[in-house]
Design a protein around this motif. Structure first.
Motif, PDB file in Angstrom:
ATOM      1  N   LEU A 271     -43.247-110.091 -13.521  1.00 30.99           N
ATOM      2  CA  LEU A 271     -43.844-111.391 -13.208  1.00 30.99           C
ATOM      3  C   LEU A 271     -43.680-111.728 -11.722  1.00 30.99           C
ATOM      4  O   LEU A 271     -44.345-112.614 -11.206  1.00 30.99           O
ATOM      5  CB  LEU A 271     -43.198-112.503 -14.068  1.00 30.99           C
ATOM      6  CG  LEU A 271     -43.498-112.413 -15.556  1.00 30.99           C
ATOM      7  CD1 LEU A 271     -42.634-113.409 -16.343  1.00 30.99           C
ATOM      8  CD2 LEU A 271     -44.970-112.694 -15.832  1.00 30.99           C
ATOM      9  N   ARG A 272     -42.724-111.070 -11.051  1.00 35.48           N
ATOM     10  CA  ARG A 272     -42.555-111.185  -9.597  1.00 35.48           C
ATOM     11  C   ARG A 272     -42.507-109.768  -9.018  1.00 35.48           C
ATOM     12  O   ARG A 272     -42.124-108.821  -9.719  1.00 35.48           O
ATOM     13  CB  ARG A 272     -41.264-111.916  -9.250  1.00 35.48           C
ATOM     14  CG  ARG A 272     -41.337-113.426  -9.435  1.00 35.48           C
ATOM     15  CD  ARG A 272     -40.045-114.085  -9.009  1.00 35.48           C
ATOM     16  NE  ARG A 272     -40.049-115.492  -9.364  1.00 35.48           N
ATOM     17  CZ  ARG A 272     -40.321-116.488  -8.510  1.00 35.48           C
ATOM     18  NH1 ARG A 272     -40.598-116.217  -7.249  1.00 35.48           N
ATOM     19  NH2 ARG A 272     -40.293-117.741  -8.903  1.00 35.48           N
TER      20      ARG A 272
ATOM     21  N   SER B 241     -52.851-104.525 -11.019  1.00 42.51           N
ATOM     22  CA  SER B 241     -52.594-105.833 -11.620  1.00 42.51           C
ATOM     23  C   SER B 241     -53.028-105.846 -13.091  1.00 42.51           C
ATOM     24  O   SER B 241     -52.303-106.333 -13.969  1.00 42.51           O
ATOM     25  CB  SER B 241     -53.354-106.884 -10.811  1.00 42.51           C
ATOM     26  OG  SER B 241     -53.453-108.062 -11.533  1.00 42.51           O
ATOM     27  N   ALA B 242     -54.206-105.283 -13.362  1.00 42.53           N
ATOM     28  CA  ALA B 242     -54.719-105.270 -14.741  1.00 42.53           C
ATOM     29  C   ALA B 242     -53.840-104.416 -15.641  1.00 42.53           C
ATOM     30  O   ALA B 242     -53.521-104.799 -16.770  1.00 42.53           O
ATOM     31  CB  ALA B 242     -56.151-104.745 -14.749  1.00 42.53           C
TER      32      ALA B 242
ATOM     33  N   ASP C 182     -50.575-106.239 -16.409  1.00 48.41           N
ATOM     34  CA  ASP C 182     -50.757-107.277 -17.442  1.00 48.41           C
ATOM     35  C   ASP C 182     -50.782-106.645 -18.830  1.00 48.41           C
ATOM     36  O   ASP C 182     -50.166-107.141 -19.769  1.00 48.41           O
ATOM     37  CB  ASP C 182     -52.060-108.050 -17.196  1.00 48.41           C
ATOM     38  CG  ASP C 182     -51.925-109.027 -16.038  1.00 48.41           C
ATOM     39  OD1 ASP C 182     -50.809-109.531 -15.816  1.00 48.41           O
ATOM     40  OD2 ASP C 182     -52.930-109.273 -15.346  1.00 48.41           O
ATOM     41  N   GLN C 183     -51.528-105.559 -18.946  1.00 43.57           N
ATOM     42  CA  GLN C 183     -51.644-104.891 -20.249  1.00 43.57           C
ATOM     43  C   GLN C 183     -50.299-104.283 -20.664  1.00 43.57           C
ATOM     44  O   GLN C 183     -49.878-104.422 -21.815  1.00 43.57           O
ATOM     45  CB  GLN C 183     -52.718-103.804 -20.184  1.00 43.57           C
ATOM     46  CG  GLN C 183     -52.895-103.118 -21.534  1.00 43.57           C
ATOM     47  CD  GLN C 183     -54.087-102.187 -21.572  1.00 43.57           C
ATOM     48  OE1 GLN C 183     -54.816-102.060 -20.598  1.00 43.57           O
ATOM     49  NE2 GLN C 183     -54.295-101.545 -22.701  1.00 43.57           N
TER      50      GLN C 183
ATOM     51  N   ARG D 262     -47.299-105.203 -19.747  1.00 46.19           N
ATOM     52  CA  ARG D 262     -46.367-106.265 -20.128  1.00 46.19           C
ATOM     53  C   ARG D 262     -46.678-106.775 -21.528  1.00 46.19           C
ATOM     54  O   ARG D 262     -45.799-106.973 -22.359  1.00 46.19           O
ATOM     55  CB  ARG D 262     -46.425-107.414 -19.105  1.00 46.19           C
ATOM     56  CG  ARG D 262     -45.389-108.509 -19.373  1.00 46.19           C
ATOM     57  CD  ARG D 262     -45.318-109.513 -18.250  1.00 46.19           C
ATOM     58  NE  ARG D 262     -46.616-110.045 -17.922  1.00 46.19           N
ATOM     59  CZ  ARG D 262     -47.231-109.877 -16.759  1.00 46.19           C
ATOM     60  NH1 ARG D 262     -46.637-109.232 -15.785  1.00 46.19           N
ATOM     61  NH2 ARG D 262     -48.425-110.382 -16.544  1.00 46.19           N
TER      62      ARG D 262
ATOM     63  N   ARG E 176     -50.260-115.511 -19.944  1.00 45.30           N
ATOM     64  CA  ARG E 176     -50.163-114.427 -18.958  1.00 45.30           C
ATOM     65  C   ARG E 176     -49.066-113.441 -19.358  1.00 45.30           C
ATOM     66  O   ARG E 176     -49.233-112.232 -19.257  1.00 45.30           O
ATOM     67  CB  ARG E 176     -49.867-114.982 -17.560  1.00 45.30           C
ATOM     68  CG  ARG E 176     -51.009-115.689 -16.866  1.00 45.30           C
ATOM     69  CD  ARG E 176     -52.134-114.743 -16.496  1.00 45.30           C
ATOM     70  NE  ARG E 176     -51.676-113.476 -15.945  1.00 45.30           N
ATOM     71  CZ  ARG E 176     -51.267-113.288 -14.694  1.00 45.30           C
ATOM     72  NH1 ARG E 176     -51.304-114.293 -13.837  1.00 45.30           N
ATOM     73  NH2 ARG E 176     -50.856-112.113 -14.279  1.00 45.30           N
ATOM     74  N   VAL E 177     -47.924-114.005 -19.831  1.00 44.43           N
ATOM     75  CA  VAL E 177     -46.791-113.144 -20.184  1.00 44.43           C
ATOM     76  C   VAL E 177     -47.159-112.191 -21.319  1.00 44.43           C
ATOM     77  O   VAL E 177     -46.753-111.031 -21.332  1.00 44.43           O
ATOM     78  CB  VAL E 177     -45.559-114.001 -20.569  1.00 44.43           C
ATOM     79  CG1 VAL E 177     -44.451-113.132 -21.167  1.00 44.43           C
ATOM     80  CG2 VAL E 177     -45.048-114.761 -19.364  1.00 44.43           C
TER      81      VAL E 177
ATOM     82  N   GLY F 181     -49.921-110.889 -21.859  1.00 43.26           N
ATOM     83  CA  GLY F 181     -50.892-109.875 -21.469  1.00 43.26           C
ATOM     84  C   GLY F 181     -52.259-110.371 -21.050  1.00 43.26           C
ATOM     85  O   GLY F 181     -53.109-109.568 -20.654  1.00 43.26           O
ATOM     86  N   PHE F 182     -52.517-111.677 -21.178  1.00 38.72           N
ATOM     87  CA  PHE F 182     -53.828-112.161 -20.742  1.00 38.72           C
ATOM     88  C   PHE F 182     -53.937-112.044 -19.219  1.00 38.72           C
ATOM     89  O   PHE F 182     -52.992-112.371 -18.504  1.00 38.72           O
ATOM     90  CB  PHE F 182     -54.021-113.634 -21.158  1.00 38.72           C
ATOM     91  CG  PHE F 182     -54.374-113.794 -22.613  1.00 38.72           C
ATOM     92  CD1 PHE F 182     -55.690-113.806 -23.018  1.00 38.72           C
ATOM     93  CD2 PHE F 182     -53.377-113.912 -23.570  1.00 38.72           C
ATOM     94  CE1 PHE F 182     -56.013-113.948 -24.366  1.00 38.72           C
ATOM     95  CE2 PHE F 182     -53.687-114.052 -24.916  1.00 38.72           C
ATOM     96  CZ  PHE F 182     -55.019-114.072 -25.314  1.00 38.72           C
ATOM     97  N   ARG F 183     -55.098-111.596 -18.755  1.00 40.84           N
ATOM     98  CA  ARG F 183     -55.319-111.446 -17.317  1.00 40.84           C
ATOM     99  C   ARG F 183     -55.782-112.773 -16.733  1.00 40.84           C
ATOM    100  O   ARG F 183     -56.333-113.615 -17.445  1.00 40.84           O
ATOM    101  CB  ARG F 183     -56.373-110.362 -17.065  1.00 40.84           C
ATOM    102  CG  ARG F 183     -55.966-109.024 -17.651  1.00 40.84           C
ATOM    103  CD  ARG F 183     -56.788-107.924 -17.052  1.00 40.84           C
ATOM    104  NE  ARG F 183     -56.630-107.953 -15.600  1.00 40.84           N
ATOM    105  CZ  ARG F 183     -57.547-107.523 -14.739  1.00 40.84           C
ATOM    106  NH1 ARG F 183     -58.689-107.055 -15.175  1.00 40.84           N
ATOM    107  NH2 ARG F 183     -57.325-107.575 -13.446  1.00 40.84           N
TER     108      ARG F 183
ATOM    109  N   VAL G 209     -47.082-117.733 -12.246  1.00 39.58           N
ATOM    110  CA  VAL G 209     -46.523-117.720 -13.593  1.00 39.58           C
ATOM    111  C   VAL G 209     -44.995-117.821 -13.569  1.00 39.58           C
ATOM    112  O   VAL G 209     -44.390-118.617 -14.299  1.00 39.58           O
ATOM    113  CB  VAL G 209     -46.949-116.430 -14.329  1.00 39.58           C
ATOM    114  CG1 VAL G 209     -46.337-116.365 -15.713  1.00 39.58           C
ATOM    115  CG2 VAL G 209     -48.462-116.352 -14.410  1.00 39.58           C
ATOM    116  N   SER G 210     -44.382-117.043 -12.702  1.00 36.46           N
ATOM    117  CA  SER G 210     -42.920-117.011 -12.659  1.00 36.46           C
ATOM    118  C   SER G 210     -42.350-118.382 -12.290  1.00 36.46           C
ATOM    119  O   SER G 210     -41.407-118.872 -12.919  1.00 36.46           O
ATOM    120  CB  SER G 210     -42.475-115.960 -11.647  1.00 36.46           C
ATOM    121  OG  SER G 210     -41.092-115.993 -11.514  1.00 36.46           O
TER     122      SER G 210
END
Lengths: 210, 388
Positions: free
Chosen positions: A50-51, A70-71, A74-75, A77, B295-296, B298-300, B381-382
């Protein structure tokens, strides 16, 4: 397995956080504690991607987070990292089932029935978040973090808002569930009640200022 | 999943959503109703004009003459002497002339003395019965048969003038000799008889003998359409009017009014856009943790951007659909109230302009949600998750 190597983070030009190396194998647990403001949550957010660290790297099953787009991050995570927060965050307009099922990747490998049954929240699935007690909310948060069968579970102060009885129950549920799923579990907490239940411990020092 | 979350978010705060959607609803319903009204007015005027080049009648308001002689919605300007008309009709520039003689009404429907060329001009066909061929026989329009229950063989008496409380001509009953098929023109709501019938009924009245009310003319050339009225207006006691010009003038006047109302309604829709914008922006603060949570898991960022846009669009689409529904209720009410006065029947079908209105409404929703959606896409987000 998750590895944090030579991690540091800079809030500003005068404040630099440097973190000890860490390694947690699958099925193992690590407790990160330390005084308020020493960077526990920041470290957790670095491990969750996240950072972005100032220096150093985070590897999960040999995949380096900083090298991912970035994509892809996200996936990754969403599929490989489960995160539990001190406060239980939910989307208030949808019920518990939909909150647990919240994912942009469809329902692949999701084990809602199994996880909710183990955590004793099967009967809460049709409830809305505002209808749950704090203990129930935290159990739902744990369920959401575990439902994807992630490789790593990161928990930020998961018991600090709970009374002794709920603390013990939630901690035990979290640790047992993570072990059962063979996930590496990292808990950030200054809650002394957790110390006896965890495999490894790291105590963070106050912020290093440069 | 997206649509479900967007929809649930909308109904989770019903008051905010109702405020946003109801503004769209009011704007859309007003514009939609005006579109249907204007379209139907133009269609009706054009249809009933049916290639009539010139209307001749007594001097007075040209528009009144056109409305009374072609559309049967206004009082006639007066009568004109038949001998003067006969003299005029010898002009070789005239292709066809249809005489009209008003006098009576029956239950609000006008009795029109004319000849069978009037029926031919509007392609009228009999549903049952026969055409009139002697005085006091009448053919009734389809709507009149439906509404009054009159049928072939029935008799009725007219009321003098176009007011229902006028003198009743008990001594001169008409006999229905034919009922017309639905024609979707003035024929549907008019009673036709020959001119002699009108004269017979009004024998005792001061204005009765050898007068008619108007003549509808078709000319052989465009030059005749322009030159005949000038000649008639200059050299006779009658007036000649080009109905197309008068109707265009009327539609322009109505157009100014409807354009003003449409602008007001567009203003309401813009207010709706502002309310969607402020409601969504205001709710971002209270929703930031749930959005960070998304977001956490997995949503972009682009997916959250899409979610906010979908919410904005849903709000205005709900308003649009409800607005179209409300305008149809308005159509129902108008059809039941204006039908007998103006014979205007608005359709329930979706008009092409309403699809353009839908496009405008969608754009309004997207524009209103755009800035909140961009803010969501850029959120840290963080930092949000670290806030207690």
């Amino acid at each position: 397995m998750i590895i944090g190597k030579n991690l540091s983070y800079s809030y500003s030009q005068t404040q630099m956080l440097q973190f000890p190396n860490l390694k947690v194998d699958a099925g193992q647990t690590l407790l990160i504690s330390g005084d308020s403001g020493c960077g526990k949550t920041t470290l957790l957010h670095l491990l969750a991607g996240l950072r972005t660290p100032y220096k150093g790297e985070v590897l999960i099953d040999n995949e380096q987070l900083s090298e991912m787009s970035s994509a892809k991050l996200d996936q990754f995570r969403g599929e490989q990292i489960g995160v539990i927060f001190q406060q239980s965050f939910f989307i208030p307009s949808i019920n518990v089932f939909d909150n647990l099922n919240l994912s942009p990747f469809g329902k692949k490998n999701r084990k809602i029935d199994e996880v909710t049954e183990k955590l004793g929240i099967s009967e809460l699935l049709n409830y809305y978040p505002n209808q749950l007690s704090q203990g129930q909310q935290q159990r739902c948060s744990i369920a959401r973090a575990l439902i994807n069968n992630p490789k790593v579970v990161l928990a930020d102060e998961p018991t600090s808002a709970l009374d002794d009885k709920n603390c013990s129950m939630v901690a035990e549920l979290l640790i047992n569930a993570a072990k059962n799923q063979n996930a590496a579990l990292i808990i950030v907490s200054h809650d002394y009640r957790l110390k006896k239940k965890i495999d490894q411990k790291i105590i963070l020092k106050p912020i290093d200022t440069i | 999943m997206w649509l479900k979350i967007a929809w649930k978010n909308i109904i989770h705060k019903p008051l905010n959503s109702i405020l946003c959607s109801s503004l769209v609803l009011f704007g859309v319903s007003i514009i939609s109703l005006l579109i249907l009204l204007q379209r139907q007015l133009e269609h009706k005027f054009e249809q009933n004009l049916n290639e009539i080049d010139i209307v001749i009648g007594a001097k007075g308001s040209p528009l009144q003459l056109v409305l009374s002689a072609i559309y049967h919605v206004d009082a006639p300007t007066g009568n004109i002497p038949i001998n003067e008309v006969e003299q005029l009709l010898k002009d070789p520039m005239i292709e066809e002339a249809i005489p009209l003689a008003y006098g009576d009404t029956y239950k609000g429907y006008r009795v029109l003395g004319t000849d069978l060329s009037y029926l031919e001009h509007y392609d009228g066909e009999l549903e049952n019965g026969k055409l009139f061929n002697k005085p006091m026989e009448a053919i009734i329009g389809f709507e009149i048969a439906q509404k009054t229950g009159l049928n072939v063989g029935d008799t009725f008496v007219g009321t003098h003038g176009d007011v229902e409380q006028g003198h009743v001509h008990d001594e001169h009953p008409y006999t229905v000799c034919g009922v017309l098929k639905p024609n979707n023109s003035v024929l549907d709501y008019i009673i036709l008889t020959n001119i002699q019938s009108v004269w017979n009924v009004h024998q005792g009245h001061h204005h009765a003998q050898q007068e008619i009310t108007a003549v509808l003319l078709k000319c052989k050339s465009k030059i005749a359409v322009l030159s005949l009225p000038r000649m008639i207006n200059r050299t006779t006691t009658m007036q000649a009017v080009i109905p197309g010009l008068e109707i265009n003038r009327l539609l322009n006047m109505i157009g100014i009014g409807t354009t003003t109302l449409k602008l007001i309604a567009l203003g309401i829709i813009l207010m709706a856009a502002l309310s969607v914008f402020f409601v969504m922006l205001g709710r971002l603060n209270e929703r930031q943790h749930e959005l960070a949570l998304m977001r956490v898991v997995g949503f972009r960022p682009i997916q959250l951007f899409g979610l906010l846009l979908v919410e904005g669009i849903l709000l205005v689409v709900i308003g649009f659909v409800a607005g179209i529904g409300l305008s149809r209720i308005g159509v129902y009410i108008l059809n039941n109230s204006s039908a007998s006065d103006f014979h205007l029947y608005l359709t329930y079908q979706l008009a092409g302009e309403e699809l353009i209105l839908f496009g405008i409404t969608m754009v309004v929703g997207i524009v209103a949600a755009f800035i909140p959606a961009v803010k969501v896409m850029r959120m840290n987000v963080s930092r949000i998750l670290m806030e207690k």
